[in-house]
Design a protein around this motif. Structure first.
Motif, PDB file in Angstrom:
ATOM      1  N   GLN A  13      18.819 -36.948 -29.221  1.00 23.39           N
ATOM      2  CA  GLN A  13      20.213 -36.157 -29.651  1.00 23.39           C
ATOM      3  C   GLN A  13      20.891 -35.332 -28.288  1.00 23.39           C
ATOM      4  O   GLN A  13      20.192 -35.644 -27.393  1.00 23.39           O
ATOM      5  CB  GLN A  13      20.357 -35.100 -30.491  1.00 23.39           C
ATOM      6  N   PRO A  14      22.193 -35.554 -28.707  1.00 27.52           N
ATOM      7  CA  PRO A  14      23.022 -35.324 -27.307  1.00 27.52           C
ATOM      8  C   PRO A  14      22.789 -34.093 -26.828  1.00 27.52           C
ATOM      9  O   PRO A  14      21.863 -32.945 -26.970  1.00 27.52           O
ATOM     10  CB  PRO A  14      24.045 -34.903 -27.795  1.00 27.52           C
ATOM     11  N   ALA A  15      22.568 -33.749 -25.467  1.00 22.30           N
ATOM     12  CA  ALA A  15      21.835 -32.898 -24.621  1.00 22.30           C
ATOM     13  C   ALA A  15      22.456 -31.601 -25.009  1.00 22.30           C
ATOM     14  O   ALA A  15      23.882 -31.405 -25.402  1.00 22.30           O
ATOM     15  CB  ALA A  15      21.371 -32.348 -23.281  1.00 22.30           C
ATOM     16  N   ARG A  16      21.748 -29.986 -24.856  1.00 15.38           N
ATOM     17  CA  ARG A  16      22.416 -28.844 -25.535  1.00 15.38           C
ATOM     18  C   ARG A  16      22.812 -28.078 -23.871  1.00 15.38           C
ATOM     19  O   ARG A  16      22.245 -28.116 -22.715  1.00 15.38           O
ATOM     20  CB  ARG A  16      21.605 -27.629 -25.294  1.00 15.38           C
ATOM     21  N   GLY A  17      25.032 -28.136 -23.901  1.00 16.66           N
ATOM     22  CA  GLY A  17      25.205 -27.735 -22.967  1.00 16.66           C
ATOM     23  C   GLY A  17      24.741 -27.134 -22.611  1.00 16.66           C
ATOM     24  O   GLY A  17      25.125 -25.789 -23.167  1.00 16.66           O
ATOM     25  N   LEU A  18      24.824 -26.409 -20.942  1.00 17.38           N
ATOM     26  CA  LEU A  18      24.305 -25.059 -20.954  1.00 17.38           C
ATOM     27  C   LEU A  18      24.961 -24.935 -19.276  1.00 17.38           C
ATOM     28  O   LEU A  18      25.195 -25.403 -18.063  1.00 17.38           O
ATOM     29  CB  LEU A  18      23.316 -24.837 -20.347  1.00 17.38           C
ATOM     30  N   TRP A  19      26.545 -24.478 -19.430  1.00 18.53           N
ATOM     31  CA  TRP A  19      26.774 -23.824 -17.889  1.00 18.53           C
ATOM     32  C   TRP A  19      26.606 -22.325 -17.514  1.00 18.53           C
ATOM     33  O   TRP A  19      26.800 -21.234 -17.851  1.00 18.53           O
ATOM     34  CB  TRP A  19      28.414 -24.139 -18.122  1.00 18.53           C
ATOM     35  N   ILE A  20      26.177 -22.795 -15.973  1.00 18.15           N
ATOM     36  CA  ILE A  20      25.727 -21.412 -15.275  1.00 18.15           C
ATOM     37  C   ILE A  20      26.920 -21.262 -14.319  1.00 18.15           C
ATOM     38  O   ILE A  20      26.919 -21.876 -13.707  1.00 18.15           O
ATOM     39  CB  ILE A  20      24.329 -20.981 -14.532  1.00 18.15           C
ATOM     40  N   TRP A  21      26.949 -20.228 -14.470  1.00 19.98           N
ATOM     41  CA  TRP A  21      28.913 -19.531 -13.469  1.00 19.98           C
ATOM     42  C   TRP A  21      27.415 -18.530 -12.569  1.00 19.98           C
ATOM     43  O   TRP A  21      27.858 -17.615 -12.519  1.00 19.98           O
ATOM     44  CB  TRP A  21      29.761 -18.655 -14.096  1.00 19.98           C
ATOM     45  N   GLY A  22      27.492 -19.053 -10.856  1.00 22.76           N
ATOM     46  CA  GLY A  22      27.874 -18.371  -9.938  1.00 22.76           C
ATOM     47  C   GLY A  22      26.217 -18.787  -9.411  1.00 22.76           C
ATOM     48  O   GLY A  22      25.055 -19.745 -10.531  1.00 22.76           O
ATOM     49  N   ALA A  23      25.973 -18.955  -7.761  1.00 24.49           N
ATOM     50  CA  ALA A  23      24.697 -19.683  -7.491  1.00 24.49           C
ATOM     51  C   ALA A  23      24.832 -19.059  -6.494  1.00 24.49           C
ATOM     52  O   ALA A  23      23.423 -18.786  -5.614  1.00 24.49           O
ATOM     53  CB  ALA A  23      25.737 -20.979  -6.353  1.00 24.49           C
ATOM     54  N   GLY A  24      24.189 -17.586  -6.824  1.00 27.33           N
ATOM     55  CA  GLY A  24      23.485 -16.332  -5.843  1.00 27.33           C
ATOM     56  C   GLY A  24      22.197 -16.490  -6.736  1.00 27.33           C
ATOM     57  O   GLY A  24      21.478 -17.773  -6.913  1.00 27.33           O
ATOM     58  N   HIS A  25      21.457 -15.729  -6.044  1.00 25.47           N
ATOM     59  CA  HIS A  25      20.117 -15.810  -6.588  1.00 25.47           C
ATOM     60  C   HIS A  25      19.643 -15.989  -7.665  1.00 25.47           C
ATOM     61  O   HIS A  25      18.683 -16.517  -7.851  1.00 25.47           O
ATOM     62  CB  HIS A  25      19.353 -14.550  -6.241  1.00 25.47           C
ATOM     63  N   VAL A  26      20.208 -15.031  -9.177  1.00 28.20           N
ATOM     64  CA  VAL A  26      20.002 -15.297 -10.489  1.00 28.20           C
ATOM     65  C   VAL A  26      20.723 -16.677 -10.119  1.00 28.20           C
ATOM     66  O   VAL A  26      19.451 -17.223 -11.254  1.00 28.20           O
ATOM     67  CB  VAL A  26      20.674 -13.987 -11.434  1.00 28.20           C
ATOM     68  N   GLY A  27      21.618 -16.657 -10.310  1.00 33.24           N
ATOM     69  CA  GLY A  27      21.735 -18.617 -10.442  1.00 33.24           C
ATOM     70  C   GLY A  27      20.986 -19.799 -10.254  1.00 33.24           C
ATOM     71  O   GLY A  27      20.457 -19.786 -11.195  1.00 33.24           O
ATOM     72  N   ARG A  28      20.384 -18.872  -9.275  1.00 30.93           N
ATOM     73  CA  ARG A  28      18.600 -20.348  -8.011  1.00 30.93           C
ATOM     74  C   ARG A  28      17.956 -19.886  -8.956  1.00 30.93           C
ATOM     75  O   ARG A  28      17.106 -21.097  -8.976  1.00 30.93           O
ATOM     76  CB  ARG A  28      19.343 -19.753  -7.138  1.00 30.93           C
ATOM     77  N   ALA A  29      17.321 -18.912  -9.497  1.00 31.27           N
ATOM     78  CA  ALA A  29      15.980 -18.467 -10.361  1.00 31.27           C
ATOM     79  C   ALA A  29      16.214 -19.294 -11.130  1.00 31.27           C
ATOM     80  O   ALA A  29      15.104 -19.793 -12.212  1.00 31.27           O
ATOM     81  CB  ALA A  29      16.418 -17.108 -10.263  1.00 31.27           C
ATOM     82  N   LEU A  30      17.508 -19.449 -11.929  1.00 34.03           N
ATOM     83  CA  LEU A  30      18.035 -19.100 -13.512  1.00 34.03           C
ATOM     84  C   LEU A  30      17.617 -20.955 -13.641  1.00 34.03           C
ATOM     85  O   LEU A  30      17.069 -22.077 -14.513  1.00 34.03           O
ATOM     86  CB  LEU A  30      18.947 -18.617 -14.011  1.00 34.03           C
ATOM     87  N   VAL A  31      18.738 -21.651 -12.749  1.00 37.23           N
ATOM     88  CA  VAL A  31      18.581 -23.022 -12.245  1.00 37.23           C
ATOM     89  C   VAL A  31      17.038 -23.918 -12.797  1.00 37.23           C
ATOM     90  O   VAL A  31      16.493 -25.499 -12.840  1.00 37.23           O
ATOM     91  CB  VAL A  31      19.566 -23.564 -11.959  1.00 37.23           C
TER      92      VAL A  31
END
Length: 320
Positions: free
Chosen positions: A155-173
């Protein structure tokens, strides 16, 4: 997992002809569940069916099949002393050779049914497809009937927008990007804020004012807000509440949650809508290290409820 024709086509383009090794059935204690897969080409391997001797022997057989030109094979493997494993269960593995021509033959539809050896469709599969079309009734998939494999199309992928590329953003990605069925869009104010290498499948967006990109997000997308600026976080929350979203989470503390609730109410948003934005994100029991936050968010996403549970659930009451 499911049969993802697009991802498989990309893998064939990247690796060349390959064999997809699928756990088509599992009984007892096994390393991976039915639906787990790995891709094996002449010189590479991606994914896992659980590691150990099982995976090593499956990789050897896949490369033998690839070299022979055979279309596919089925193997039932007991996980006992013969493999040097003590799981005690058994897995049924489906081996399927894939290239661009084969993928084109499989066509489209909600179900993908095909033979691994060129045999005629058995009556059980004919009836299964008829029930699916006429009644919407489906058994547990994947299903292996003789040498016929039936899977649900991705099925179409579940869309997730991550706002911010700091330490937590990088860890999340880094934690979330390898997960199946997630399409991540990663947003920040400058290219220099991102790591040099963006994981495959992640869309990088750079905008001087990221809040202006909210209008381009699908209304069924989920969002994690963790920028370097509280003012930008607030603006993103404000715009998302006006735009619509499936779920949203905001990094922060109980005091930040309370301040944002008050300010968003002042901007005209109703309490019930504001409470849809969960704050904080992550599992507080795991701590505040960026990777710990990422692990908590990933666990919630895998459970299906996402870390974007309502702030009412998180706080046990109104966030004021």
């Amino acid at each position: 997992m499911s049969f993802d024709a697009g991802a498989l086509a990309a893998a064939v383009e990247r690796l060349g002809p390959l064999v997809r090794v699928l756990v088509a059935g599992a009984a007892g204690s096994v390393p991976r569940e039915a639906g787990a897969e790995m891709l094996v080409s002449a010189g590479a391997q991606e994914g896992t069916i659980g590691g150990g001797t099982l995976e090593w022997q499956a990789s050897l057989r896949a490369r033998e099949l690839l070299a022979s030109g055979a279309a596919g094979a089925v193997s039932r493997v007991p996980l006992g002393p013969a493999l040097g494993q003590c799981c005690g269960g058994a897995v049924t593995l489906a081996f399927e050779r894939l290239d661009a021509a084969r993928l084109a033959q499989l066509g489209t539809g909600s179900l993908v049914a095909r033979a691994l050896d060129g045999s005629a469709m058995p009556l059980a599969v004919v009836r299964l497809l008829a029930r699916a079309r006429g009644q919407g009734a489906l058994p547990r998939l994947p299903l292996l009937e003789g040498s016929w494999l039936v899977e649900r199309a991705a099925q179409p992928a579940r869309g997730l927008w991550i706002w911010g590329a700091g330490h937590v953003g990088r860890a999340l990605v880094s934690v979330l990007a390898p997960l199946p069925d997630l399409a991540i869009t990663w947003v920040d104010t400058g290219a220099e804020r991102f790591p040099e290498v963006i994981p495959a499948g992640v869309t990088q967006l750079v905008a001087a004012n990221p809040a202006e990109l909210v209008a381009h997000a699908p209304r069924e997308a989920e969002h994690l807000i963790l920028t370097f600026s509280h003012q930008l976080d607030l603006e993103l929350c404000h715009r998302l509440l006006g735009h619509g979203f499936a779920a949203a989470g905001l990094i922060g503390s109980a005091s930040k949650r309370a301040r944002f609730h008050s300010r968003l109410r002042g901007l005209g948003h109703a309490d019930a809508q504001i409470l849809r934005i969960a704050c904080p994100i992550g599992d507080p029991a795991l701590g505040k290290h960026p990777q710990a936050i990422a692990v908590g968010v990933a666990a919630a996403l895998l459970k299906g409820s996402s870390e974007m549970k309502t702030a009412r659930d998180r706080a046990g009451g109104r966030a004021e």
